[in-house]
Design an enzyme around this catalytic site. Structure first.
Site, PDB file in Angstrom:
ATOM      1  N   CYS A  54       0.831  -1.207   0.000  1.00 51.88           N
ATOM      2  CA  CYS A  54       0.000   0.000   0.000  1.00 51.88           C
ATOM      3  C   CYS A  54       0.863   1.254   0.000  1.00 51.88           C
ATOM      4  CB  CYS A  54      -0.913   0.016   1.214  1.00 51.88           C
ATOM      5  SG  CYS A  54      -2.208  -1.212   1.112  1.00 51.88           S
ATOM      6  N   CYS A  61      -0.803   9.553   7.507  1.00 52.00           N
ATOM      7  CA  CYS A  61       0.501   9.228   8.108  1.00 52.00           C
ATOM      8  C   CYS A  61       0.447   9.406   9.618  1.00 52.00           C
ATOM      9  CB  CYS A  61       1.591  10.124   7.523  1.00 52.00           C
ATOM     10  SG  CYS A  61       1.812   9.903   5.761  1.00 52.00           S
TER      11      CYS A  61
END
Ligand code: FES
Length: 283
Positions: free
Chosen positions: A35, A105
């Site tokens: 990913c 993130c």
């Protein structure tokens, strides 16, 4: 080009606490290489059950590295109860903010910490705490994960959910289900969906683009190549196609293709334009 704060750039260029702790008290791993980003977080406690040491290893973009570095700094000296109160927004705030398209993130950092604490408390290494119905099969994101990211970050649109946990960011088949979850949580309908944000990037003239490419190669790519006796030369730019030639030890390296895609192209996508394609210049 992403607009990063100075603190994000500092943590990206000088990441703190990189590595893996031997015999850690807690270890958590999230994401996958397939990913595009993965993070492993390990920590060790001191005699007072405070986090004495925290380290990370990540495969990801500048904001993934910066978020992981920031998180390891933030949790040092904290008890686990204090550390688990850190939210993904706290990580983003510590860095002076992240582009919304990169908020996943910070979510990845929070999830890795949560898993590492769970691992310490239970010994469980299965790598998943939030179970339940999988909504996004492309990224394996469950209803609980989407619910949590919507609640924690007050999200109101499917695009935002994609930015925070990737769900909905590939085939799009799950987008109606995500909209329904948002509507259920917020008591709102899909009419509140935010329009798809423009592709990241700013309009650059050809000259500006070439200068930025050269600057990115100089600052972000060449230092790493030169450590191994290599170098790179910018040969030409045609639209979003960037033609380069590897020099020195890199020229005949067996992993040259990896270097071009996963190092050179990744950095240029990060700092110049997400549409950049790096190609090896014909001899
Ligand atoms: S199922 Fe969610 S993007 Fe494909």
């Amino acid at each position: 080009m992403w607009e990063y704060t100075d603190k994000v750039l500092d943590h990206f260029r000088n990441p703190r606490n990189v590595g893996v702790i031997d015999n850690p008290d807690g270890s958590g791993e999230v994401g996958s290489m397939a990913c595009g980003d993965a993070l492993k977080l390990t920590f060790k406690l001191d005699a007072n059950k405070r986090i004495a040491e925290a380290k990370f290893q990540t495969f990801g973009c500048a904001s993934a590295i910066a978020s992981s570095s920031a998180l390891t700094e933030m949790i040092k000296g904290k008890t686990l109860e204090e550390a688990e109160k850190i939210t993904n927004q706290d990580i983003a705030d510590y860095l002076g903010g992240l582009p919304e398209q990169k908020m996943h993130c910070s979510v990845m950092g929070r999830e890795a910490l949560e898993l590492a604490i769970h691992n310490y408390r239970t010994g469980d290494t299965s790598g998943k705490i939030l179970e339940g119905r999988v909504i996004c099969h492309c990224f394996g994101v469950t209803e609980e994960e989407i619910t949590r990211v919507v609640r924690d970050n007050h999200l109101t649109g499917v695009e935002q959910v994609t930015n925070y946990c990737k769900a909905g960011g590939a085939c799009g088949k799950c987008r109606d289900d995500i909209a329904a979850i948002i509507a259920k949580i917020n008591g709102l309908g899909p009419k509140n969906e935010q329009p798809r944000p423009p592709r990241p990037g700013r309009a650059l003239t050809t000259l500006q683009k070439i200068k930025l490419i050269e600057e990115t190669l100089e600052k972000e790519v060449r230092p790493a190549l030169r450590k191994d006796g290599g170098d790179i030369e910018l040969i030409d730019v045609a639209g979003n196609d960037v033609f380069v030639a590897l020099r020195g030890m890199c020229a005949n390296c067996q992993v040259a293709r990896f270097t071009l895609k996963d190092v050179v192209e990744a950095r240029l996508k990060e700092f110049v334009s997400p549409d950049i394609v790096v190609k090896e210049a014909p001899p």
